[in-house]
Write a protein that holds these residues in place. Structure first.
Motif, PDB file in Angstrom:
ATOM      1  N   GLY A 263       0.819  -1.210   0.000  1.00 56.92           N
ATOM      2  CA  GLY A 263       0.000   0.000   0.000  1.00 56.92           C
ATOM      3  C   GLY A 263       0.853   1.260   0.000  1.00 56.92           C
ATOM      4  O   GLY A 263       0.623   2.197  -0.786  1.00 56.92           O
ATOM      5  N   ILE A 264       1.854   1.283   0.867  1.00 55.24           N
ATOM      6  CA  ILE A 264       2.720   2.461   0.974  1.00 55.24           C
ATOM      7  C   ILE A 264       3.603   2.621  -0.263  1.00 55.24           C
ATOM      8  O   ILE A 264       3.666   3.693  -0.872  1.00 55.24           O
ATOM      9  CB  ILE A 264       3.610   2.368   2.237  1.00 55.24           C
ATOM     10  N   PRO A 392       9.011  -2.617  -5.858  1.00 51.40           N
ATOM     11  CA  PRO A 392       9.281  -1.639  -6.924  1.00 51.40           C
ATOM     12  C   PRO A 392       9.695  -2.297  -8.235  1.00 51.40           C
ATOM     13  O   PRO A 392       9.286  -1.843  -9.316  1.00 51.40           O
ATOM     14  CB  PRO A 392      10.427  -0.795  -6.351  1.00 51.40           C
ATOM     15  N   MET A 393      10.474  -3.376  -8.140  1.00 46.79           N
ATOM     16  CA  MET A 393      10.944  -4.036  -9.358  1.00 46.79           C
ATOM     17  C   MET A 393       9.804  -4.780 -10.064  1.00 46.79           C
ATOM     18  O   MET A 393       9.692  -4.747 -11.292  1.00 46.79           O
ATOM     19  CB  MET A 393      12.087  -4.992  -9.010  1.00 46.79           C
ATOM     20  N   VAL A 394       8.950  -5.444  -9.272  1.00 48.62           N
ATOM     21  CA  VAL A 394       7.812  -6.170  -9.862  1.00 48.62           C
ATOM     22  C   VAL A 394       6.854  -5.184 -10.522  1.00 48.62           C
ATOM     23  O   VAL A 394       6.381  -5.415 -11.648  1.00 48.62           O
ATOM     24  CB  VAL A 394       7.079  -7.000  -8.788  1.00 48.62           C
ATOM     25  N   VAL A 395       6.539  -4.086  -9.845  1.00 47.02           N
ATOM     26  CA  VAL A 395       5.610  -3.096 -10.405  1.00 47.02           C
ATOM     27  C   VAL A 395       6.209  -2.450 -11.656  1.00 47.02           C
ATOM     28  O   VAL A 395       5.505  -2.215 -12.644  1.00 47.02           O
ATOM     29  CB  VAL A 395       5.244  -2.026  -9.346  1.00 47.02           C
ATOM     30  N   THR A 396       7.525  -2.171 -11.637  1.00 48.72           N
ATOM     31  CA  THR A 396       8.192  -1.608 -12.821  1.00 48.72           C
ATOM     32  C   THR A 396       8.087  -2.574 -14.003  1.00 48.72           C
ATOM     33  O   THR A 396       7.813  -2.165 -15.140  1.00 48.72           O
ATOM     34  CB  THR A 396       9.676  -1.314 -12.519  1.00 48.72           C
ATOM     35  N   TRP A 397       8.259  -3.865 -13.721  1.00 46.84           N
ATOM     36  CA  TRP A 397       8.133  -4.890 -14.779  1.00 46.84           C
ATOM     37  C   TRP A 397       6.694  -4.957 -15.290  1.00 46.84           C
ATOM     38  O   TRP A 397       6.461  -5.030 -16.507  1.00 46.84           O
ATOM     39  CB  TRP A 397       8.564  -6.246 -14.218  1.00 46.84           C
ATOM     40  N   PRO A 406       0.438  -1.125 -11.651  1.00 47.79           N
ATOM     41  CA  PRO A 406       0.238  -0.900 -10.208  1.00 47.79           C
ATOM     42  C   PRO A 406      -1.105  -1.424  -9.713  1.00 47.79           C
ATOM     43  O   PRO A 406      -1.208  -1.956  -8.607  1.00 47.79           O
ATOM     44  CB  PRO A 406       0.315   0.629 -10.073  1.00 47.79           C
ATOM     45  N   ALA A 407      -2.148  -1.271 -10.538  1.00 43.34           N
ATOM     46  CA  ALA A 407      -3.489  -1.731 -10.144  1.00 43.34           C
ATOM     47  C   ALA A 407      -3.513  -3.251  -9.991  1.00 43.34           C
ATOM     48  O   ALA A 407      -4.153  -3.783  -9.068  1.00 43.34           O
ATOM     49  CB  ALA A 407      -4.521  -1.288 -11.174  1.00 43.34           C
ATOM     50  N   TYR A 408      -2.826  -3.967 -10.901  1.00 44.97           N
ATOM     51  CA  TYR A 408      -2.774  -5.430 -10.801  1.00 44.97           C
ATOM     52  C   TYR A 408      -2.121  -5.861  -9.479  1.00 44.97           C
ATOM     53  O   TYR A 408      -2.606  -6.760  -8.789  1.00 44.97           O
ATOM     54  CB  TYR A 408      -1.983  -6.033 -11.979  1.00 44.97           C
ATOM     55  N   TYR A 409      -1.022  -5.204  -9.157  1.00 44.53           N
ATOM     56  CA  TYR A 409      -0.288  -5.583  -7.947  1.00 44.53           C
ATOM     57  C   TYR A 409      -1.120  -5.290  -6.699  1.00 44.53           C
ATOM     58  O   TYR A 409      -1.220  -6.121  -5.791  1.00 44.53           O
ATOM     59  CB  TYR A 409       1.046  -4.837  -7.880  1.00 44.53           C
TER      60      TYR A 409
END
Length: 429
Positions: A263-264, A392-397, A406-409
């Motif tokens: 969330g943060i 951060p790395m997963v969202v960037t990918w 970001p919404a998926y994560y």
């Protein structure tokens, strides 16, 4: 999962002036320390250009810079475990004060570091070292703060106390966002790169040293003082007891930390950059919207804590996670066609990220007082090192695949929050 039954009994009483003083000083100190830890991310782009070779590809420089940011998370478990160990044996207050000192000094030094152009490879190495020390400090600060305030207030106000403290920590992020907005408004990009980027770090160092003084005004928690009096402190290594006897509590605490960290990191820390790169908002607009979201996040933390006291954390996580899923999905999806939704939808999403205010309520009750600091610190910091570093790395990918990354994560994390909430609800917690 063991409850807090092993905690020395506290009388049923209202919150006193002393409780409010403890909460206020703890939250203020936490805000200033979190500002120190987080200010780096708001100046990641500038720092990346100054502390790495000029001919390095932009994507690699950004990855390296965020790697140094992530190093702070990876250092958290060791710092947190060591501080918690002594916090369970020597006292909560000593470690609570040490953690903020260990944060203030590296922040001050970061504001004074020479750049790559001045000292070459030593620049990123020294920057990395400062981040590692900061990570160790924050590893002791957050669990220590939650334990400290929860052991000062009556049982029926633990949610409110922990939610308020968490709001204080998020206010530190707001302070960072406001300072970043001010620096980018007052100075030109050339001036920021030349010298103005140092100002937030120097301010942070001064803030932190002031917080060390504030922490000296606090008293040891009544719970720990009673354990000392009864000679009921841990007879063996506290972490060994935690790993042997409280595995269920560790799992629940780690899952809730994943919810908190996602969330943060995604909604609050990464989204301003996403708003600029994917949705093409100006930097000032993105930072202003971010500040509004953090205000609502802080409010949501207090509300969630109060609701956890009243109705139990399980219900808070079930409804909070469902509402966060709905608002975050609408936010990231709707902005593509409706940029005018930015401020109201970001504020609403921030409010429901505030569901994390109920996380420490569950965690401090999950471990008995004698090993509470170690249990909470181990679970929280290990999970934050894993998920805080990888997120951060997963969202960037995911962003490379879709602007909805970001919404998926966040949707996956909300699913976990729902499941944990249902489990706690079924257990009457």
């Amino acid at each position: 999962m063991p409850s807090s039954a092993a905690q020395p009994a506290q009388p049923a009483r209202p919150l006193t002036r002393s409780d409010y003083k403890t909460l206020s000083l703890s939250a203020l100190g936490g805000a200033l320390e979190f500002y120190d830890f987080i200010i780096f991310v708001f100046f990641a782009t500038v720092v990346g250009k100054l502390f790495f070779p000029a001919d390095m590809p932009e994507w690699l420089r950004l990855m390296q810079t965020f790697g140094i940011f992530a190093a702070g998370y990876l250092a958290r478990p060791l710092g947190g475990i060591v501080m918690a160990h002594f916090g369970d044996l020597l006292g909560r207050k000593k470690m609570f004060t040490l953690s903020i000192f260990m944060m203030a000094v590296p922040t001050l030094i970061m504001g004074l570091l020479p750049t790559y152009a001045q000292i070459g490879l030593w620049a990123p190495i020294l920057l990395l070292l400062m981040r590692v020390i900061q990570g160790a400090a924050i590893g002791g600060e957050v669990p220590g703060a939650w334990v400290f305030v929860s052991e000062h207030v009556p049982q029926r106000h633990i949610g409110y106390a922990c939610g308020t403290l968490t709001a204080g920590l998020t206010a530190g992020i707001l302070l960072g966002s406001l300072v970043a907005t001010a620096i980018n408004s007052i100075y030109t990009p050339v001036e920021v790169a030349d010298y103005a980027w140092r100002i937030p770090f120097l301010l942070g160092g001064v803030f932190g040293l002031f917080s060390v003084y504030l922490r000296r005004l606090l008293h040891e928690t009544p719970v720990f003082a009673e354990l000392q009096l009864r000679k009921a402190l841990a007879e063996e290594l506290p972490l060994r007891t935690v790993l042997r006897d409280h595995r269920g509590a560790i799992v629940i605490s780690m899952l809730l930390t994943w919810l908190l960290s996602a969330g943060i990191i995604v909604v609050i820390l990464m989204t301003p950059t996403v708003l600029q790169t994917v949705y093409k908002f100006p930097a000032i607009t993105a930072l202003e919207a971010n500040s509004v979201a953090i205000v609502f996040l802080s409010l949501g933390c207090v509300i969630s804590g109060v609701l956890a006291d009243r109705f139990g954390a399980g219900k808070v996580f079930v409804f909070g996670s469902a509402l966060l899923l709905a608002t975050s999905w609408t936010f990231y999806h709707g902005l593509l066609d409706n940029p005018q939704w930015l401020f109201p939808m970001y504020a609403l999403t921030g409010l429901f990220v505030g569901t994390i205010g109920a996380v420490p309520y569950v965690m401090v009750k999950a471990f008995p007082a004698v090993v509470r600091f170690s249990g909470l610190s181990f679970s929280y910091n290990l999970a934050y090192a894993i998920f805080g570093g990888l997120t951060p790395m997963v969202v960037t990918w995911l962003l490379k695949e879709s602007p909805m990354g970001p919404a998926y994560y966040v949707a996956i994390i909300c699913g976990i929050g729902l499941l944990v909430g249902l489990y706690l609800w079924a257990k009457g917690r």
